[in-house]
Design an enzyme around this catalytic site. Structure first.
Site, PDB file in Angstrom:
ATOM      1  N   ASP A  15       1.005  -0.995   0.156  1.00  0.00           N
ATOM      2  CA  ASP A  15      -0.010  -0.055   0.068  1.00  0.00           C
ATOM      3  C   ASP A  15       0.824   1.209   0.002  1.00  0.00           C
ATOM      4  O   ASP A  15       0.621   2.388  -0.649  1.00  0.00           O
ATOM      5  CB  ASP A  15      -0.882   0.080   1.325  1.00  0.00           C
ATOM      6  CG  ASP A  15      -2.107   0.922   1.029  1.00  0.00           C
ATOM      7  OD1 ASP A  15      -2.271   1.426   0.172  1.00  0.00           O
ATOM      8  OD2 ASP A  15      -3.188   0.643   1.798  1.00  0.00           O
ATOM      9  N   HIS A 211      -8.443  -2.522   7.761  1.00  0.00           N
ATOM     10  CA  HIS A 211      -7.379  -2.035   7.152  1.00  0.00           C
ATOM     11  C   HIS A 211      -7.770  -0.286   7.060  1.00  0.00           C
ATOM     12  O   HIS A 211      -8.685  -0.138   6.474  1.00  0.00           O
ATOM     13  CB  HIS A 211      -7.397  -2.408   5.714  1.00  0.00           C
ATOM     14  CG  HIS A 211      -6.470  -1.838   4.677  1.00  0.00           C
ATOM     15  ND1 HIS A 211      -5.181  -2.085   4.532  1.00  0.00           N
ATOM     16  CD2 HIS A 211      -6.754  -0.522   3.940  1.00  0.00           C
ATOM     17  CE1 HIS A 211      -4.512  -1.378   3.626  1.00  0.00           C
ATOM     18  NE2 HIS A 211      -5.383  -0.495   3.283  1.00  0.00           N
ATOM     19  N   HIS A 213      -6.719   3.693   7.259  1.00  0.00           N
ATOM     20  CA  HIS A 213      -5.893   4.947   6.899  1.00  0.00           C
ATOM     21  C   HIS A 213      -5.827   6.000   7.854  1.00  0.00           C
ATOM     22  O   HIS A 213      -7.032   6.016   8.515  1.00  0.00           O
ATOM     23  CB  HIS A 213      -6.353   5.480   5.522  1.00  0.00           C
ATOM     24  CG  HIS A 213      -5.723   4.471   4.370  1.00  0.00           C
ATOM     25  ND1 HIS A 213      -4.800   4.830   3.700  1.00  0.00           N
ATOM     26  CD2 HIS A 213      -6.116   3.319   4.051  1.00  0.00           C
ATOM     27  CE1 HIS A 213      -4.365   4.015   2.919  1.00  0.00           C
ATOM     28  NE2 HIS A 213      -5.100   2.806   3.113  1.00  0.00           N
ATOM     29  N   CYS A 244      -4.130   5.727  -1.591  1.00  0.00           N
ATOM     30  CA  CYS A 244      -4.827   5.263  -2.926  1.00  0.00           C
ATOM     31  C   CYS A 244      -4.677   5.999  -3.867  1.00  0.00           C
ATOM     32  O   CYS A 244      -5.328   7.132  -3.988  1.00  0.00           O
ATOM     33  CB  CYS A 244      -6.342   4.743  -2.232  1.00  0.00           C
ATOM     34  SG  CYS A 244      -7.177   4.180  -3.826  1.00  0.00           S
ATOM     35  N   ASN A 253      -1.539   4.862   5.411  1.00  0.00           N
ATOM     36  CA  ASN A 253      -2.053   3.699   6.662  1.00  0.00           C
ATOM     37  C   ASN A 253      -1.721   4.395   8.031  1.00  0.00           C
ATOM     38  O   ASN A 253      -0.924   5.280   7.987  1.00  0.00           O
ATOM     39  CB  ASN A 253      -1.390   2.564   6.353  1.00  0.00           C
ATOM     40  CG  ASN A 253      -1.636   1.767   4.885  1.00  0.00           C
ATOM     41  OD1 ASN A 253      -0.936   2.096   4.081  1.00  0.00           O
ATOM     42  ND2 ASN A 253      -2.960   1.151   4.824  1.00  0.00           N
TER      43      ASN A 253
HETATM   44 ZN    ZN Z   1      -5.164   0.879   1.959  1.00  0.00          ZN
END
Ligand code: ZN
Length: 321
Positions: A15, A211, A213, A244, A253
């Site tokens: 990521d 997950h 951020h 992203c 993240n």
């Molecule tokens: Zn992500």
């Protein structure tokens, strides 16, 4: 999860690296992964099987997987956008594959140019491929519900829509679903509501991971809300690298160093040695000159007299045996 309370899954090599312009060398990726595994991190998402012209940063994922597999005890995870990616991931020997499925169909069309119907078809095909592998080589197959808390194109996403898609993905053969706050829209109350809603559709055992951020600074608060509801796997990125490319403004993240500090300070065992983890940062920063790295614990250092549950345990173990 022997001996630990929370699995911290490092996603920076995937990521993080996919969202910055710099391309990290294969040697630097290997050094990063080796050092973080040596610090006690047990799961690392090392790359993504997407065409090299789309993400040149991750073009060497097969080689990274081959290397990471040689590290004892490490779960090697990868992202796959479709069946072709899953075939490559299985050929490379990944232990865990995640298919991201955007709950926002508009985001799905932009991100992987697929409708929900097409993503469900891909899920069925991947599940079939996974089941066709010998039992001891079968990767764990997760469908990640991305944009679950909101989307930069569609805005708010109805919780019932997330639960319904989660149910459909499980019916299509995924081993579990995960909730991804791709755009950093989540808040602790929303995290609790959505976990409850999705679990009522898929069952508690089919949703164990988040997950998150840190786009709006609520990453750790959201992680804590998840822990309150029994979430046991938290994705994080060393130095908060991440974002992203299709969600403008979404960067970073939650920071692995800060997350491990919070968990260990709370007495939750992560298996991660914080001093060793903090040292990994130098490897990543040296390989990515000019890229921003985030985190409070790395700047402030550990509090005087800080008790590390992981190291305390190790001492106790050696005294006992
Ligand atoms: Zn992500």
């Amino acid at each position: 999860m022997t001996g630990i309370d929370v699995l911290v899954s490092e996603v920076g090599p995937r990521d993080g690296l996919q969202s910055i312009d710099s391309i990290m060398s294969l040697d630097a990726k290997k050094a990063w992964i080796a050092a973080e595994a040596a610090a006690g991190v047990r799961e690392i998402e090392v790359g993504s099987f997407v065409p090299a012209h789309i993400l040149p940063q991750l073009a060497d994922t097969a080689e990274v997987v081959a290397y990471a597999r040689t590290i004892p005890g490490l779960t090697v995870a990868v992202l796959v956008p479709n069946l072709k990616g899953a075939e490559a991931a299985i050929a490379a020997g990944a232990h865990k594959i995640t298919l991201p499925v955007s709950v926002s169909e508009t985001h799905s069309l932009k991100n992987v140019r697929r409708t929900h119907a097409q993503m469900l078809e891909a899920t069925r095909a991947i599940a079939e491929l996974v089941r066709a592998q010998p039992a001891d080589q079968r990767p764990h197959f997760e469908a990640g519900l991305s944009t679950a808390f909101g989307c930069t194109i569609e805005g708010a996403i109805p919780e019932a829509q997330v639960a319904r898609l989660g149910e459909q993905l499980m019916a299509a053969g995924a081993d579990e679903v995960g909730l991804s706050d791709t755009s950093g829209y989540a808040d602790p109350a929303a995290v609790k509501r959505l976990i409850s809603t999705v679990r009522s559709a898929v069952g508690d055992a089919a949703l164990t991971g988040l997950h998150l951020h840190n786009t709006r600074g609520l990453g750790l608060a959201n992680a804590l809300a998840g822990l309150d509801l029994g979430i046991t796997t938290l994705d994080a990125s060393l130095g908060g690298l991440g974002g992203c490319p299709f969600a403008p403004g979404a960067s970073g993240n939650i920071v692995t160093e800060d997350l491990v500090f919070m968990l260990e300070a709370m007495g939750l065992k992560t298996g991660v040695d914080l001093d060793k983890l903090l040292a990994v940062r130098r490897i990543v920063q040296a390989a990515l000159p000019g890229e921003d790295m985030y985190g409070f614990t790395p700047d402030a250092g550990l509090p005087l007299g800080f008790r590390r549950s992981t190291q305390t345990d190790r001492t106790a173990g050696s005294e006992a045996g």
